[in-house]
Design an enzyme around this catalytic site. Sequence first.
Site, mmCIF file in Angstrom:
data_model
loop_
_atom_site.group_PDB
_atom_site.id
_atom_site.type_symbol
_atom_site.label_atom_id
_atom_site.label_comp_id
_atom_site.label_asym_id
_atom_site.label_seq_id
_atom_site.Cartn_x
_atom_site.Cartn_y
_atom_site.Cartn_z
ATOM 1 N N GLY A 154 2.719 -0.919 4.082
ATOM 2 C CA GLY A 154 2.037 -1.836 3.172
ATOM 3 C C GLY A 154 2.284 -3.266 3.585
ATOM 4 N N SER A 166 0.786 -1.232 0.000
ATOM 5 C CA SER A 166 0.000 0.000 0.000
ATOM 6 C C SER A 166 0.819 1.284 0.000
ATOM 7 C CB SER A 166 -0.970 -0.003 1.181
ATOM 8 O OG SER A 166 -2.049 -0.855 0.889
ATOM 9 N N THR A 172 -11.349 -12.106 -4.795
ATOM 10 C CA THR A 172 -10.876 -11.599 -6.070
ATOM 11 C C THR A 172 -12.053 -11.265 -6.980
ATOM 12 O OG1 THR A 172 -10.731 -13.822 -7.008
ATOM 13 C CG2 THR A 172 -8.758 -12.956 -5.936
ATOM 14 N N TYR A 186 -10.570 2.651 6.101
ATOM 15 C CA TYR A 186 -9.584 2.299 5.089
ATOM 16 C C TYR A 186 -10.132 1.201 4.182
ATOM 17 C CZ TYR A 186 -4.895 1.951 3.185
ATOM 18 O OH TYR A 186 -3.806 1.998 2.356
ATOM 19 N N SER A 187 -10.170 1.475 2.895
ATOM 20 C CA SER A 187 -10.618 0.481 1.914
ATOM 21 C C SER A 187 -9.807 0.624 0.645
ATOM 22 C CB SER A 187 -12.103 0.665 1.590
ATOM 23 O OG SER A 187 -12.493 -0.251 0.574
ATOM 24 N N ASN A 188 -9.330 -0.489 0.130
ATOM 25 C CA ASN A 188 -8.592 -0.461 -1.129
ATOM 26 C C ASN A 188 -9.454 0.003 -2.291
ATOM 27 O OD1 ASN A 188 -5.826 -1.631 -0.521
ATOM 28 N ND2 ASN A 188 -7.147 -3.141 0.426
#
Length: 405
Positions: free
Chosen positions: A354, A110, A176, A209-211
């Site tokens: 990360g 990250s 995924t 927090y989110s990708n």
Amino acid sequence: MAVHKQWSRAKLPVVIGAVCATMLTLSGPAAAAQHRAAAQPGTAAPSGTAAAEEEYAATFAALKRFQAAAGPGAAVHAGNSNTAWTLSVGTGTLHADRPIQPDEHFRVGSQTKTFTAAVVLQLADEGKVSLDAAIDDYLPGVVSGNGYDGTRITVRHLLQQTGGLGTYNPHPLGGTPEANPDGTYELAASVRKGLKSPPVGAPGATYNYSNTNYLILGMLIEKLTGQKVHQAVTSRVIEPLGLRRTVFPAPGERALPSPAVNGYHGIRVGGLNLWGPALSYDPSLFSSAGAIVSTLEDISAFYRALTSGKLLSPAGLTEMEKVWRAAPDSTGGYGLGIAQLKLSCGATAWGHNGGLPGYLTMTLVTKDGRFASVVTNANFGINTPLKQLDELLDTALCKDTPKRP
């Protein structure tokens, strides 16, 4: 299983984690510590093991404590505007005496988000995007459904993780999106997958927090530049800074460049350690949220350049450094793709961390030129050594680096 820590005080969020895979190697207690100290051209470095231990004794002790709870090897690369030094414990390759070196490649996870944020802020500098405009103005209909309204979520919200998006941590063994026939992933498919996690709050109301935030920003970069996100980050950040050992891999480019730090999955049971090779995956699974490959030297150089104004206008850097805080008296906060924390010596540090299959990383820099970057070649889904990581970076920046002018 993803590793995630809500931003609070001096803790950075580790946002892409690992699960335990089948372990292939049984090893005993950590090998005897080995370390190297290296200086930049024109500076002196202590020679020999004893000299390095004495010169950077506090950091070396903190590194050993960190590695005892981390992967088979760990290294810290630190210094200031005049010199740089590296200490390494354990090994970057199982069954070999190969301490991790500062020019070896690894996946930064990250820390990629800071690169992505820098490009978005460059586009804002160029007048191509407004930070306070709704994302729907640029990507109509992308952020919608499942309770989301892209007309209320701004570009700034996405950069600062305050848009209320639900947590999404992609992983090769689960979570995924739908893959292409060649095993790569489209950003749009990743965003659709991420938005299946329902909102956690109203836009701007809180930090989560989110990708997914940074996958959407990857789509934004592609829309505004006409380039694939890996190309845009490369042409706008990596190449101008001369980061010759930093790569934003294209979809399908799975192999690490050589020389590389080998990543592992593992668990620690008493005095025994079980290690197996990290899972292989396509970098497009993480893309603009976590795909970049770099080295300790290069990732330090990136954050130093960014925070000294070499990538953004003064106004752009000011925007990046406007932080969200959990409370008014918090000693840390999250800006636009970069975190801020207060060190024990009173200095303010900027950076990111990360974690993803095979690696746990973190880099911090200060405005007076100090820097420290850490990597270990395993990432645990549980018992991640975040406390030891914080201690190591703080020690390198506050106790040992100032000793060298």
